[in-house]
Design a protein around this motif. Structure first.
Motif, short mmCIF file in Angstrom:
data_model
loop_
_atom_site.label_atom_id
_atom_site.label_comp_id
_atom_site.label_asym_id
_atom_site.label_seq_id
_atom_site.Cartn_x
_atom_site.Cartn_y
_atom_site.Cartn_z
N GLY A 36 0.66 -1.33 0.00
CA GLY A 36 0.10 0.02 -0.24
C GLY A 36 0.89 1.22 0.02
N SER A 37 2.06 1.20 0.94
CA SER A 37 2.78 2.29 1.07
C SER A 37 3.46 2.53 -0.46
N VAL A 48 -6.54 4.58 -2.80
CA VAL A 48 -6.31 3.59 -3.66
C VAL A 48 -4.97 2.80 -3.07
N GLY A 49 -3.95 3.46 -2.25
CA GLY A 49 -2.96 2.71 -1.51
C GLY A 49 -3.45 1.93 -0.73
N ALA A 50 -4.46 2.14 0.24
CA ALA A 50 -5.01 1.39 1.18
C ALA A 50 -5.84 0.03 0.38
N LEU A 51 -6.88 0.56 -0.38
CA LEU A 51 -7.41 -0.47 -1.13
C LEU A 51 -6.28 -1.56 -1.81
N ALA A 55 -6.41 -5.48 -0.79
CA ALA A 55 -6.54 -6.54 -1.90
C ALA A 55 -5.43 -7.46 -1.77
N ILE A 56 -4.12 -6.99 -1.66
CA ILE A 56 -2.97 -7.99 -1.52
C ILE A 56 -3.13 -8.72 -0.41
N LEU A 57 -3.53 -8.26 0.68
CA LEU A 57 -3.69 -8.87 2.19
C LEU A 57 -4.60 -10.24 1.94
#
Length: 99
Positions: A36-37, A48-51, A55-57
């Motif tokens: 996300g970072s 968008v970074g948080a999403l 999503a990867i998590l």
């Protein structure tokens, strides 16, 4: 992004058969924060970074759970086969006459 998702899935599947759930949870959380970072640093918004991190998590957790389930299933079937072979060999041996 697709390559990153594939790499995360492969790592998750390998980890599902090898490490404990709490250790993988910590690892996956750190990877999601990093992903996300990186998405945020590339010019995306915070949302968008948080999403992307979430999503990867989620992808990593699904891969881990699937691998943990399948490895447990394989271990259990191997244990059952081993127990059945021992029971068969005991049943076929001749008993000593007592008395």
């Amino acid at each position: 992004m697709l390559i990153t998702a594939l790499v995360a899935t492969v790592i998750s599947i390998a980890a599902g058969a090898a490490i404990r759930a709490w250790a993988f949870a910590i690892f996956a959380f750190l990877v999601a924060i990093g992903f996300g970072s990186v998405a945020f640093a590339d010019g995306s918004s915070v949302t968008v970074g948080a999403l992307s991190g979430i999503a990867i998590l989620a992808l990593m957790e699904i891969g881990f759970l699937a691998a943990a389930f399948l490895s447990g299933l394989l271990r259990r079937s191997a244990r059952l086969r081993e127990n059945n072979s021992v029971a068969d060999s005991v049943a076929t041996t001749t008993e000593r006459p007592q008395g």
